[in-house]
Design a protein around this motif. Structure first.
Motif, mmCIF file in Angstrom:
data_model
loop_
_atom_site.group_PDB
_atom_site.id
_atom_site.type_symbol
_atom_site.label_atom_id
_atom_site.label_comp_id
_atom_site.label_asym_id
_atom_site.label_seq_id
_atom_site.Cartn_x
_atom_site.Cartn_y
_atom_site.Cartn_z
ATOM 1 N N TYR A 154 -9.641 -1.494 3.085
ATOM 2 C CA TYR A 154 -10.395 -2.731 3.192
ATOM 3 C C TYR A 154 -11.878 -2.388 3.323
ATOM 4 C CZ TYR A 154 -5.889 -4.989 3.842
ATOM 5 O OH TYR A 154 -4.614 -5.440 3.653
ATOM 6 N N GLU A 204 -8.145 -5.765 7.582
ATOM 7 C CA GLU A 204 -9.277 -6.657 7.344
ATOM 8 C C GLU A 204 -10.178 -6.764 8.566
ATOM 9 O OE1 GLU A 204 -8.542 -10.399 5.386
ATOM 10 O OE2 GLU A 204 -6.596 -9.709 4.679
ATOM 11 N N LEU A 244 -15.143 -8.910 1.376
ATOM 12 C CA LEU A 244 -14.005 -7.991 1.426
ATOM 13 C C LEU A 244 -13.611 -7.541 0.029
ATOM 14 C CD1 LEU A 244 -11.656 -6.655 3.063
ATOM 15 C CD2 LEU A 244 -10.339 -8.731 2.562
ATOM 16 N N ARG A 246 -10.688 -4.928 -1.772
ATOM 17 C CA ARG A 246 -9.503 -4.102 -1.535
ATOM 18 C C ARG A 246 -9.525 -2.885 -2.460
ATOM 19 N NH1 ARG A 246 -5.566 -7.637 0.985
ATOM 20 N NH2 ARG A 246 -6.350 -9.780 0.799
#
Length: 283
Positions: free
Chosen positions: A77, A56, A31, A33
């Motif tokens: 995300y 997410e 992940l 951001r």
């Protein structure tokens, strides 16, 4: 992990405030951001599509090789593959008309497939960039694309933003996002309501929200610099310098705009920051 930063020079230096080439393999953090910014984000991915969700666990993310990130106050995300390579640009929203054919206010959502905005020219740009492994040649291909878009813009795409909005942007940035809307309205000789109308028409955001983005963008740069210069400044110091009332105010804004705390963001991005993936402030 390889990041190469192009020099923002030439006639379009103000339109593209940052151009970075990236090449990563063995990515373990899935992940990433994408933080809110007062600039549009353009990504040209060369190996695997960019996958962007609003959460997410987004069940219906946007996936595209050529991705455009409009202005937003929420994080994107991004699902990172094991290997990724491409070029990322930070684009001034005033360049949106001639580069993307519409003002920033007409670019909806958190992420757009650039092909839906520009048609076949988006894929043509990616092919040009992918034709070489040399970063200077890749950056040159992007600059040539910018020059062509600017030269061929016509009709609404060639219309310049209203001078009140241009001056308003300059004023907001000069005040670090901390100036009062009433003072800005007086500065450009509009009422606060008129000021908001012309800003929303061009940017999709009112001056108060734009100021919030500018202030947050500056704060992110200050927080990021704690990795490069550890111990020189605390989060409380960064909060005060960016214009937040206190440390708690900065943390609250990070939670609202990034979905995590400043410390949480640093923990996620430390390796990218150390490798040069986050450059100097663009504002």
């Amino acid at each position: 992990m390889d990041f190469v930063r192009a020099e923002t020079r030439g006639p379009y230096a103000g339109a593209v405030t940052s151009m970075v080439g990236y090449r990563q393999s063995g990515v373990t953090q899935r992940l990433h951001r994408g933080l809110p910014s007062p600039y549009l984000t353009l990504v040209i991915a060369l190996d695997t599509p960019v996958v962007v969700g609003e959460r997410e666990d987004d069940a219906a993310p946007v996936a595209a090789y050529d991705m455009l990130g409009p202005l937003s106050t929420h994080p994107a995300y991004i699902d990172q593959p094991d290997t990724q390579e491409g070029v990322q640009l930070a684009v001034h929203p005033f360049a949106s008309r001639w580069l993307f054919g519409a003002p920033a206010s007409r670019l909806p959502g958190l992420a757009l497939d650039l092909g839906d905005v520009l048609g076949p020219s988006a894929a043509a740009l990616r092919r040009r960039v992918a034709d070489t492994d040399d970063w200077s040649e890749r950056f040159a291909a992007v600059r040539e694309f910018l020059a062509t878009r600017a030269r061929t813009a016509s009709g609404a795409a060639a219309v310049r933003p209203r001078p009140e909005v241009v001056e308003g942007w300059r004023w907001i940035v000069a005040h670090g996002g901390n100036g009062r809307v009433d003072d800005l309205a007086a500065h450009v000789a509009l009422s606060p309501r008129q000021l908001r109308t012309v800003f929303v028409d061009e940017l999709g955001l009112g001056p108060k929200v734009l100021g919030r983005l500018v202030r947050f963008d500056r704060a992110v740069g200050m927080v990021r610099d704690q990795v490069a210069r550890p111990g020189e400044e605390s989060l409380s110091d960064a909060a005060a310098r960016a214009g937040y009332s206190d440390h708690a105010h900065l943390v609250h804004e990070f939670q609202a705009m990034a979905g995590t705390s400043p410390s949480g963001w640093l923990a996620e991005e430390r390796r990218n920051i150390q490798a040069g993936g986050h450059g100097a402030e663009t504002g």
